[in-house]
Every structure is written in structure tokens, then in C-alpha cells.
Write a protein that holds these residues in place. Structure first.
Motif, mmCIF file in Angstrom:
data_model
loop_
_atom_site.group_PDB
_atom_site.id
_atom_site.type_symbol
_atom_site.label_atom_id
_atom_site.label_comp_id
_atom_site.label_asym_id
_atom_site.label_seq_id
_atom_site.Cartn_x
_atom_site.Cartn_y
_atom_site.Cartn_z
ATOM 1 N N ASP A 99 0.856 -1.225 -0.061
ATOM 2 C CA ASP A 99 -0.005 0.122 0.170
ATOM 3 C C ASP A 99 0.971 1.445 0.004
ATOM 4 N N GLU A 100 2.037 1.131 0.846
ATOM 5 C CA GLU A 100 2.890 2.383 0.593
ATOM 6 C C GLU A 100 3.460 2.445 -0.903
ATOM 7 N N MET A 101 3.666 1.568 -1.401
ATOM 8 C CA MET A 101 4.262 1.511 -2.744
ATOM 9 C C MET A 101 3.165 2.097 -3.661
ATOM 10 N N LYS A 102 2.040 1.589 -3.444
ATOM 11 C CA LYS A 102 0.934 2.257 -4.268
ATOM 12 C C LYS A 102 0.735 3.807 -4.076
ATOM 13 N N LYS A 103 1.059 4.313 -2.662
ATOM 14 C CA LYS A 103 0.897 5.594 -2.560
ATOM 15 C C LYS A 103 2.154 6.356 -3.203
ATOM 16 N N THR A 104 3.371 6.014 -3.211
ATOM 17 C CA THR A 104 4.516 6.462 -3.740
ATOM 18 C C THR A 104 4.289 6.698 -5.208
ATOM 19 N N ALA A 105 3.584 5.678 -6.000
ATOM 20 C CA ALA A 105 3.321 5.721 -7.339
ATOM 21 C C ALA A 105 2.250 6.952 -7.563
ATOM 22 N N ALA A 106 1.565 6.898 -6.697
ATOM 23 C CA ALA A 106 0.310 7.704 -6.930
ATOM 24 C C ALA A 106 0.720 9.229 -6.817
ATOM 25 N N LYS A 107 1.573 9.514 -5.814
ATOM 26 C CA LYS A 107 2.037 10.764 -5.688
ATOM 27 C C LYS A 107 3.001 11.503 -6.557
ATOM 28 N N ALA A 108 3.816 10.263 -7.432
ATOM 29 C CA ALA A 108 4.441 10.766 -8.490
ATOM 30 C C ALA A 108 3.700 11.214 -9.786
ATOM 31 N N ALA A 109 2.541 10.676 -9.770
ATOM 32 C CA ALA A 109 1.805 10.928 -11.005
ATOM 33 C C ALA A 109 1.132 12.393 -11.082
ATOM 34 N N LEU A 110 1.404 12.895 -10.036
ATOM 35 C CA LEU A 110 0.834 14.403 -10.043
ATOM 36 C C LEU A 110 1.769 15.255 -10.968
#
Ligand SMILES: O=C[C@H](O)[C@H](O)[C@H](O)COP(=O)(O)O
Length: 220
Positions: free
Chosen positions: A4-15
Motif C-alpha cells: 500500500d505504501e508503494m501504491k501511495k508512492t506511485a500515486a504521488k509521483a503521478a501528480l
């Protein structure tokens, strides 16, 4: 770092792919839920969003992000969504959450598809994750028989109705070597709405969340 933390990391980078003043295409799933939260922090910068599911629409609206009907949007610079599997060509299996049809429609409209996922989603060969196929309910058994003839093992996703009022067959036992061909073959079965292979129009960019941070991957 957990998935889940890895998903969050990817999600933030997509901004960084979100364009000022534009409508953003927003997908569905646990990875996208993180992205929606991040989008809320820059909502003043965008015009609004189009969404691939009722659940994402509800989350966007809860953050006061305007959600538009896709029919009213002619220019969609970027679509951001998760995936269940991606190969190195950024061909995807999607639809684990049942949102595949609306996801494929938004993909078709968008100029750029940015896929976000934790690192476990990158695979050499697609098919370990059962391939979802959305079917018109009265055609379900017929479509299942046709899939068996093709060598797949369809399993009816019980007690699940898509946002479009349809049903899902998940195809097990596949090792997908010719993704675009299979995508077209499945879509050609009468009664199939669409299938979860995104091979004819793959992602343009894959952002993987890893313990070392976000890793951007382009198609091989
Ligand atoms: O129907 C659901 C979508 O295709 C999701 O993007 C996919 O299932 C990945 O979901 P998650 O981010 O929860 O792994």
C-alpha cells in the motif's frame, strides 16, 4: 515498505503529469484512491475530472472536485489509472475491480495514459491475474462456452454487478503471448461488452512504487 505504501508512492509521483487548467481522467482502485487524495491537494489547479466508476466519482465529489460527464469533454490530456498486471510493453490486465469498460472508454479518449502500480504488478507474461471480461447478463453462459473453446477457464464473478449493470467472467489459466490478438478475439464474441486487456492501446508511462521510490518505465 508494504504494497500500500508503494501504491501511495506511485500515486504521488503521478501528480507531475496533471496539467494545469485541464480535466483529468481518473481511474478506479486502491492505487487510484491514493491518487484522488493527492489530487484533492491541488484541486484549485485543475478544471475537474472524468471518472471510470461510481466509487471514484463519489470520492472525487467528496473532495469537491467537479466530475464531468465524458460526453461533455473533448480534450483529455491525461488519464491516470492502476492495473492488475503490466508487461514490459505496458500492455495491461485491468478490471480486478470491475471497472474495465469505463476505463477502456476513458483510455480511448485520452491523449496519454499514465499507469500507477506497486512493483509487484510488473510481469514478463500477462495472465497469472485472471482476465476480466464484462458480459451482457443473458449472454454469460454462451460467452463462457466460447472462452472454453479458446482454451480459457472462465469463472463467473458471483454477486457482482458492474456500474453498467453487467456481469464479469474472470478467465483463469492464460499465458498471454499475443495480447492484442486475444483482446480483439474476446471482444468479437457476441455478448462481450469488453475485456480487461489493454494491449491495442497500452499505457504510455508506468510509474511503479518501489521501496527505493517511484520508478518511471516506458514501453519496451
Ligand atoms: O477495475 C479496476 C481497475 O482496473 C483497477 O485499476 C485495477 O484492478 C487495479 O486496482 P488496484 O489499484 O486496487 O490494485
Amino acid at each position: 515498505m508494504n504494497p500500500d505504501e508503494m501504491k501511495k508512492t506511485a500515486a504521488k509521483a503521478a501528480l507531475e503529469y496533471v496539467e494545469s487548467g485541464a480535466v483529468v481522467g481518473v481511474g478506479t482502485g486502491s492505487t487510484i484512491n491514493h491518487f484522488i487524495n493527492f489530487l484533492g491537494t491541488i484541486k484549485g489547479k485543475i478544471e475537474g475530472a472524468v471518472s471510470s466508476s461510481e466509487s471514484s466519482t463519489a470520492r472525487l465529489k467528496a473532495l469537491n472536485i467537479p466530475v464531468y460527464d465524458l460526453n461533455t469533454v473533448s480534450d483529455l490530456p491525461v488519464y491516470i489509472d492502476g492495473a492488475d498486471e503490466s508487461n514490459h510493453y505496458l500492455q495491461l490486465i485491468k478490471g480486478g475491480g470491475g471497472a474495465l469498460t469505463r476505463e477502456k472508454i476513458i483510455t480511448a479518449v485520452s491523449k496519454k495514459f499514465v499507469c500507477i502500480a506497486d512493483q509487484s504488478k510488473l510481469v514478463d507474461i500477462l495472465g497469472k491475474f485472471p482476465l476480466p471480461v464484462e458480459v451482457i447478463p443473458m449472454a454469460r453462459s454462451y460467452v463462457a462456452r466460447e472462452i472454453v473453446k479458446m482454451g480459457g477457464e472462465p469463472v463467473y464473478r458471483e454477486n457482482f454487478i458492474t456500474d453498467n449493470g453487467n456481469q464479469i467472467l474472470d478467465i483463469h489459466g492464460l499465458e498471454i503471448m499475443e495480447s492484442a490478438k486475444l483482446e480483439a478475439q474476446l471482444n468479437n464474441i457476441t455478448g462481450v461488452v469488453t475485456n480487461g486487456l489493454f494491449a491495442m492501446k497500452p499505457a504510455n508511462v508506468l510509474i511503479l512504487g518501489t521501496p527505493e521510490g517511484a520508478k518511471t518505465i516506458y514501453p519496451k
